[in-house]
Design a protein around this motif. Structure first.
Motif, PDB file in Angstrom:
ATOM      1  N   VAL A  54      27.630  46.188  38.439  1.00  0.00           N
ATOM      2  CA  VAL A  54      28.327  46.288  39.136  1.00  0.00           C
ATOM      3  C   VAL A  54      28.472  45.310  40.430  1.00  0.00           C
ATOM      4  N   HIS A  55      27.565  44.086  40.293  1.00  0.00           N
ATOM      5  CA  HIS A  55      27.961  43.156  41.037  1.00  0.00           C
ATOM      6  C   HIS A  55      28.994  41.918  40.684  1.00  0.00           C
ATOM      7  N   ALA A  56      28.622  42.004  39.543  1.00  0.00           N
ATOM      8  CA  ALA A  56      29.115  40.647  38.578  1.00  0.00           C
ATOM      9  C   ALA A  56      31.094  41.465  39.103  1.00  0.00           C
ATOM     10  N   VAL A  57      31.322  42.017  38.941  1.00  0.00           N
ATOM     11  CA  VAL A  57      32.988  43.063  39.346  1.00  0.00           C
ATOM     12  C   VAL A  57      33.258  42.776  40.212  1.00  0.00           C
ATOM     13  N   LEU A  58      32.401  42.884  41.422  1.00  0.00           N
ATOM     14  CA  LEU A  58      32.416  43.256  42.893  1.00  0.00           C
ATOM     15  C   LEU A  58      33.086  41.233  42.690  1.00  0.00           C
ATOM     16  N   MET A  59      32.188  40.591  42.080  1.00  0.00           N
ATOM     17  CA  MET A  59      32.481  39.256  42.068  1.00  0.00           C
ATOM     18  C   MET A  59      33.279  38.375  41.946  1.00  0.00           C
ATOM     19  N   LYS A  60      33.744  39.191  40.649  1.00  0.00           N
ATOM     20  CA  LYS A  60      35.046  39.085  40.338  1.00  0.00           C
ATOM     21  C   LYS A  60      36.353  39.171  41.422  1.00  0.00           C
ATOM     22  N   ASN A  61      36.087  40.416  41.770  1.00  0.00           N
ATOM     23  CA  ASN A  61      37.210  40.997  42.278  1.00  0.00           C
ATOM     24  C   ASN A  61      37.591  40.190  43.436  1.00  0.00           C
ATOM     25  N   ARG A  62      36.068  39.393  44.329  1.00  0.00           N
ATOM     26  CA  ARG A  62      36.645  38.711  45.405  1.00  0.00           C
ATOM     27  C   ARG A  62      37.453  37.081  45.129  1.00  0.00           C
ATOM     28  N   ASP A  63      36.939  36.454  43.964  1.00  0.00           N
ATOM     29  CA  ASP A  63      37.532  36.008  43.510  1.00  0.00           C
ATOM     30  C   ASP A  63      38.695  35.637  43.204  1.00  0.00           C
ATOM     31  N   GLU A  64      39.320  36.678  42.962  1.00  0.00           N
ATOM     32  CA  GLU A  64      40.766  36.834  42.175  1.00  0.00           C
ATOM     33  C   GLU A  64      41.444  36.849  43.641  1.00  0.00           C
ATOM     34  N   ARG A  65      40.909  38.032  44.964  1.00  0.00           N
ATOM     35  CA  ARG A  65      41.376  38.767  45.535  1.00  0.00           C
ATOM     36  C   ARG A  65      42.488  37.718  46.261  1.00  0.00           C
ATOM     37  N   HIS A  66      42.645  36.679  46.849  1.00  0.00           N
ATOM     38  CA  HIS A  66      43.644  35.635  47.193  1.00  0.00           C
ATOM     39  C   HIS A  66      44.996  35.668  46.063  1.00  0.00           C
ATOM     40  N   LEU A  67      44.680  35.835  45.183  1.00  0.00           N
ATOM     41  CA  LEU A  67      45.766  35.692  44.040  1.00  0.00           C
ATOM     42  C   LEU A  67      46.499  37.068  43.894  1.00  0.00           C
ATOM     43  N   ARG A  68      45.570  37.722  44.555  1.00  0.00           N
ATOM     44  CA  ARG A  68      46.351  39.706  44.477  1.00  0.00           C
ATOM     45  C   ARG A  68      47.308  39.424  45.661  1.00  0.00           C
ATOM     46  N   GLY A  69      46.894  39.021  46.409  1.00  0.00           N
ATOM     47  CA  GLY A  69      47.647  38.459  48.184  1.00  0.00           C
ATOM     48  C   GLY A  69      48.666  38.033  47.818  1.00  0.00           C
ATOM     49  N   GLY A  70      49.035  36.690  47.367  1.00  0.00           N
ATOM     50  CA  GLY A  70      49.661  36.114  46.821  1.00  0.00           C
ATOM     51  C   GLY A  70      50.573  36.853  46.091  1.00  0.00           C
ATOM     52  N   GLU A  71      50.575  36.792  44.552  1.00  0.00           N
ATOM     53  CA  GLU A  71      51.608  38.042  44.352  1.00  0.00           C
ATOM     54  C   GLU A  71      52.656  39.257  45.062  1.00  0.00           C
ATOM     55  N   ALA A  72      51.419  39.951  45.540  1.00  0.00           N
ATOM     56  CA  ALA A  72      51.877  41.333  46.589  1.00  0.00           C
ATOM     57  C   ALA A  72      53.048  40.516  47.635  1.00  0.00           C
ATOM     58  N   THR A  73      53.092  39.379  48.336  1.00  0.00           N
ATOM     59  CA  THR A  73      53.255  38.417  48.527  1.00  0.00           C
ATOM     60  C   THR A  73      55.281  38.130  48.832  1.00  0.00           C
ATOM     61  N   ARG A  74      55.082  37.750  47.244  1.00  0.00           N
ATOM     62  CA  ARG A  74      56.000  37.373  46.283  1.00  0.00           C
ATOM     63  C   ARG A  74      56.498  38.402  45.904  1.00  0.00           C
ATOM     64  N   GLU A  75      56.275  39.273  45.673  1.00  0.00           N
ATOM     65  CA  GLU A  75      57.398  40.756  45.336  1.00  0.00           C
ATOM     66  C   GLU A  75      58.001  41.306  46.745  1.00  0.00           C
ATOM     67  N   LYS A  76      56.891  40.998  47.523  1.00  0.00           N
ATOM     68  CA  LYS A  76      57.395  41.552  48.513  1.00  0.00           C
ATOM     69  C   LYS A  76      59.038  40.743  49.137  1.00  0.00           C
ATOM     70  N   TYR A  77      59.022  39.486  49.470  1.00  0.00           N
ATOM     71  CA  TYR A  77      60.145  38.495  49.482  1.00  0.00           C
ATOM     72  C   TYR A  77      61.010  38.661  48.195  1.00  0.00           C
ATOM     73  N   SER A  78      60.507  38.726  47.217  1.00  0.00           N
ATOM     74  CA  SER A  78      61.510  38.979  46.017  1.00  0.00           C
ATOM     75  C   SER A  78      62.402  40.450  46.216  1.00  0.00           C
ATOM     76  N   ARG A  79      61.606  40.982  46.817  1.00  0.00           N
ATOM     77  CA  ARG A  79      62.421  42.677  46.754  1.00  0.00           C
ATOM     78  C   ARG A  79      63.582  43.397  48.496  1.00  0.00           C
ATOM     79  N   LEU A  80      63.235  41.593  49.055  1.00  0.00           N
ATOM     80  CA  LEU A  80      63.904  41.819  50.454  1.00  0.00           C
ATOM     81  C   LEU A  80      65.176  41.166  50.302  1.00  0.00           C
ATOM     82  N   ARG A  81      65.336  39.903  49.200  1.00  0.00           N
ATOM     83  CA  ARG A  81      66.106  38.834  48.792  1.00  0.00           C
ATOM     84  C   ARG A  81      67.305  40.102  47.435  1.00  0.00           C
ATOM     85  N   ASP A  82      66.107  40.800  46.765  1.00  0.00           N
ATOM     86  CA  ASP A  82      67.695  40.930  46.155  1.00  0.00           C
ATOM     87  C   ASP A  82      68.266  42.366  46.881  1.00  0.00           C
TER      88      ASP A  82
END
Length: 87
Positions: free
Chosen positions: A56-84
Motif C-alpha cells: 500500500v505504501h508503494a502505491v501511495l508513494m507512486k500516486n504522490r509522485d504522479e499527482r502533479h502530472l494528473r493535475g496538469g493534465e486536468a488543467t490542460r483538458e479544462k482549457y481545451s474544452r473551454l477553447r473548443d
C-alpha cells in the motif's frame, strides 16, 4: 465508526493494491472519508499486516509522485474544452 476497524483497514489496503487507487478514490468507492481511509491504511495496517502495508505504501508513494502530472493534465483538458466550446 463504520465496521470493525481492523477488518476495514485490511479491506481498504487490499483495494488500494489491487486497483492502484488513491486515498480519495478509495474513500469514494467505499463511502468513507479520506481521513478515515488514510488513518486505516497508514496507522492500523502497519500494525496488522506489515507485508500489505509495504504494498500500500508503494502505491501511495507512486500516486504522490504522479499527482502533479494528473493535475496538469486536468488543467490542460479544462482549457481545451473551454477553447473548443468558444469556437
Amino acid at each position: 465508526m463504520k465496521g470493525i476497524p481492523e477488518d476495514r483497514a485490511l479491506m481498504l489496503g487490499q483495494y488500494i493494491v489491487d486497483h492502484g487507487a488513491t486515498v480519495r478514490s478509495t474513500a469514494a468507492a467505499f463511502g468513507f472519508s479520506k481521513s478515515l481511509v488514510h488513518k486505516d491504511v497508514t496507522e492500523r495496517l502497519s500494525r496488522l499486516s506489515p507485508e500489505l502495508w509495504e504494498s500500500v505504501h508503494a502505491v501511495l508513494m507512486k500516486n504522490r509522485d504522479e499527482r502533479h502530472l494528473r493535475g496538469g493534465e486536468a488543467t490542460r483538458e479544462k482549457y481545451s474544452r473551454l477553447r473548443d466550446s468558444q469556437m
